[in-house]
Design an enzyme around this catalytic site. Structure first.
Site, short mmCIF file in Angstrom:
data_model
loop_
_atom_site.label_atom_id
_atom_site.label_comp_id
_atom_site.label_asym_id
_atom_site.label_seq_id
_atom_site.Cartn_x
_atom_site.Cartn_y
_atom_site.Cartn_z
N GLU A 7 1.03 -1.18 0.12
CA GLU A 7 0.03 -0.22 0.06
C GLU A 7 0.95 1.43 -0.10
OE1 GLU A 7 -3.59 2.22 2.16
OE2 GLU A 7 -3.71 0.40 2.27
N LYS A 8 1.63 1.53 0.36
CA LYS A 8 2.62 2.55 0.58
C LYS A 8 4.56 2.21 0.26
CE LYS A 8 0.80 3.73 4.64
NZ LYS A 8 -0.59 2.27 4.64
N ASP A 103 -2.97 -2.27 3.10
CA ASP A 103 -3.22 -2.80 4.14
C ASP A 103 -4.49 -3.88 4.38
OD1 ASP A 103 -1.32 -1.18 5.34
OD2 ASP A 103 -2.49 1.04 5.70
N ASP A 105 -7.42 -3.93 5.98
CA ASP A 105 -8.60 -2.97 5.59
C ASP A 105 -9.63 -2.94 5.10
OD1 ASP A 105 -7.92 -1.15 5.10
OD2 ASP A 105 -7.54 -0.40 6.73
#
Length: 677
Positions: A7-8, A103, A105
């Site tokens: 994600e990052k 992530d 979620d």
């Protein structure tokens, strides 16, 4: 080649660190010695297209255009991260195997899935894609997660739920914002009236609380205390008991049972003075209190606001730093307060890390018992992510900022509590008869401190978990025992208004939103849901209302501005209450659980939006007449084709609901129809 898409960058580096060395650094990705690559998004690389991408006439705001509903939804690359999308396009084409490492979620799932969809990845490659769930960025935890890959197809409902949420927020926020902003201009309000399915009910909570306080009228009420002792035991037998009014006194009481008639209280006090008393009942029970569960994000934000005065966003940012930069906490945006049973075997290492790095937490208390297993370990209550806990890394508190240190110690102490026995105490309740009236007294007597020894106020930071009764111990009493009432005492008190919201209480209201829902059926359903917003978005939603000039702070207190009050009083009641958005969250969760599909969520939503827009066009927001906008709606660039401001339905990491543009001009109406994807 296996391609891991994080994600990052920080998560990407953590994955690459456990792959075969040496690593080669490239522009936008890392390559392992075996040829596998790790790349990343930088948050959402894509965002919902603006209305004028569907039709140029929507660049001008006109009531006749509303509601705007895209026929074919469009995503567009974000300008500042377009280069990273190009890197991913090349790598995805070269990869034989894709691993989704967003992530753990709802938003994290969509964030990578939407990139794969936008890049038109083949169905065969999508079918074989795997999901990597990482809650801890330390190498041992990442290595363990890599051995537990799951099929990415398992998470399609999670991604679909996030997609539905994103589109619904765009539709609701953009259409309602345009409608009320245009109507607001007609009464002289020159600001953007941003309306959102989460932010507006949150604002409504604050406005109604402020008005309830303003309208509150204090009134006195009266309690009667009996000062008692045993005449046969002169020492250490004195105690007080409080009068319990009988049904005959109901007409002098308010709806909460408080006595409003001073004369009645004085009469009772006079009747019991210098009178014999008798013990009617004595009930003594041993009670136990389990340790508080480890933190999810909202619980951590609430406690840190109460204890340190930190805003919700400040807590999130600090916890994110402890997760990404220092690798001292697990994934911070978690909505779970439970831990997987498999994680229990790691407890000795985590406890050792705490004892070495945060010695102050254990000074003067018993050592934790790593063999104790609290109710926090429950696989049935853990899905993609678990509670926020410390990692196995030893903290160097001197290397942390003051806020980082406070948050780390808060989380560490909550985790430590899982390895202490229950708090045990004796709960004693006594009923006494005096001159025909009933008086009650109670006390709590500690038997075993257990986990509460970690939270004692003399240890520096008093905890709200410590709820011991401060009334002291009662003497030893038996049923039928004769006592003497020395005197009756009337205590006058004043009813108090509810308190203004703070970050802590507003977060608590958002998570426990069922308390504010009027419909009993909905309230029952919502007790099992996450409330308004998500763990990841609540802090941003509160901050968004400040940025838009609808809320203001006075110390810790959160108040509504005139613009915020005017907006709430101009909107339909349904748009300002949590009922509607809470139902949305309930249905989005139903998508995650495969109970309903995308279309079952969107179809009724579109009908609701059309009705709300129609209602908005039929009346003027007179509550905003004479109210000055906190921020100008249109900048000096008005001479150009238009200026753009955010009017998202709710705050999220994607900010994909941005939907406002304003300009002069006129055009004919064109309304497109909805089509699911």
């Amino acid at each position: 080649m296996i391609l891991y898409i994080a994600e990052k960058p920080s998560l990407g580096r953590a994955i690459a660190d456990v792959l075969p060395k040496p690593l080669k650094k490239h522009d936008g990705y890392l390559e392992a010695a075996n040829g596998d690559c790790v790349s990343w998004c930088v948050g959402h690389l894509l965002e919902q297209a603006e209305p004028d991408a569907y039709d140029a006439q929507y660049k001008s705001w006109k009531l006749e255009h509303l509601p705007i509903v895209p026929q074919q939804w469009q995503l567009k690359p974000k300008a500042n991260t377009r280069s990273q999308l190009t890197v991913l396009k090349k790598l995805v084409g070269q990869a034989q195997q894709l691993v989704h490492a967003g992530d753990p979620d709802r938003e994290g799932q969509l964030l990578v899935d939407e990139v794969l969809s936008y890049l038109k990845v083949s169905q065969s490659k999508l079918a074989s894609a795997q999901r990597l769930l990482i809650n801890d960025l330390n190498p041992s935890a990442v290595t363990k997660a890599l051995k537990q890959l799951r099929s990415n197809r398992e998470f399609i409902p999670l991604s679909t739920s996030a997609l539905a949420r994103s589109r619904a927020d765009w539709l609701y926020g953009m259409n309602m914002t345009r409608a009320f902003t245009l109507q607001g201009r007609k009464v002289g309000y020159q600001g953007v009236l941003s309306v959102g399915r989460v932010q507006t009910p949150v604002l409504g909570l604050v406005v109604r609380r402020d008005e309830e306080i303003a309208a509150f009228q204090s009134k006195p009420f009266y309690e009667v205390l009996a000062h008692l002792h045993d005449p046969n035991v002169p020492d250490n037998s004195a105690f007080t008991a409080k009068w319990q009014p009988s049904e005959a006194c109901a007409k002098w009481q308010d709806e909460e049972g408080r006595v409003l008639a001073k004369g009645l209280a004085e009469n009772v006090a006079g009747r019991i003075s210098n009178q014999a008393a008798k013990v009617l009942s004595v009930e003594e029970k041993q009670k136990r209190q389990a340790p508080p569960l480890p933190y999810n994000l909202s619980a951590l934000q609430i406690d840190c606001n109460k204890r340190f005065g930190m805003s919700a966003k400040e807590v999130l940012d600090t916890a994110q730093s402890l997760y990404e930069k220092h690798k001292l906490l697990t994934y911070p945006r978690s909505d779970s307060r439970y831990l997987p049973k498999a994680q229990f075997s790691d407890a000795p290492k985590v406890l050792q890390a705490i004892s070495q790095g945060a010695t102050e937490l254990l000074q003067g208390v018993d050592a934790p018992d790593a063999k104790l297993k609290s109710k926090a370990w429950d696989d049935s209550k853990v899905d993609a992510h678990h509670a926020i806990i410390p990692t196995e890394k030893v903290a160097n508190l001197n290397a942390l900022s003051n806020r980082e240190r406070q948050v780390y110690l808060q989380v560490a102490r909550q985790y430590l509590a899982q390895f202490y026995p229950h708090y045990l105490y004796w709960d004693t309740r006594v009923s006494v008869e005096i001159a025909g009236g009933i008086f009650n007294a109670s006390s709590k007597r500690e038997q075993q401190a257990g986990w509460k020894q970690l939270f004692r106020s003399n240890r520096g930071e008093e905890s709200d978990n410590d709820d011991e009764d401060s009334s002291g111990n009662l003497p030893k009493l038996t049923v039928g025992q004769a006592l003497w009432c020395d005197r009756g005492e009337v205590v006058e008190k004043i009813t108090q208004p509810p308190k203004h919201f703070t970050d802590a209480t507003l977060l608590a209201a958002m998570t426990g939103i069922s308390r504010y829902v009027s419909d009993s059926d909905i309230r029952k359903i919502l007790k099992d849901t996450d409330g308004l917003g998500t763990e990841a978005t609540r802090a941003g939603i509160i901050e968004l209302l400040f940025k838009r000039g609808f809320l203001q702070r006075q110390g810790k207190t959160i108040l509504a501005t005139d613009a915020g009050k005017g907006l709430i009083h101009s909107l339909p009641l349904s748009a300002t209450l949590p009922d509607m958005t809470a139902q949305w969250e309930n249905r989005l969760e139903a998508i995650c659980q495969r109970e309903i599909n995308y279309q079952h969520f969107m179809s009724p939503l579109l009908q609701t939006i059309e009705q709300l827009v129609h209602e908005a066009c039929q009346q003027l927001p007179t509550a905003l007449a004479g109210v000055k906008a906190n921020k100008p709606a249109f900048a000096k660039r008005r001479r150009s084709s238009g200026s753009r401001k955010s009017a998202s339905g709710s705050s999220s990491r994607s900010k994909s609901a941005t939907a406002t543009k304003a300009a002069k001009g006129s055009s004919t109406r064109r309304k497109t129809t909805a089509k699911s994807s």
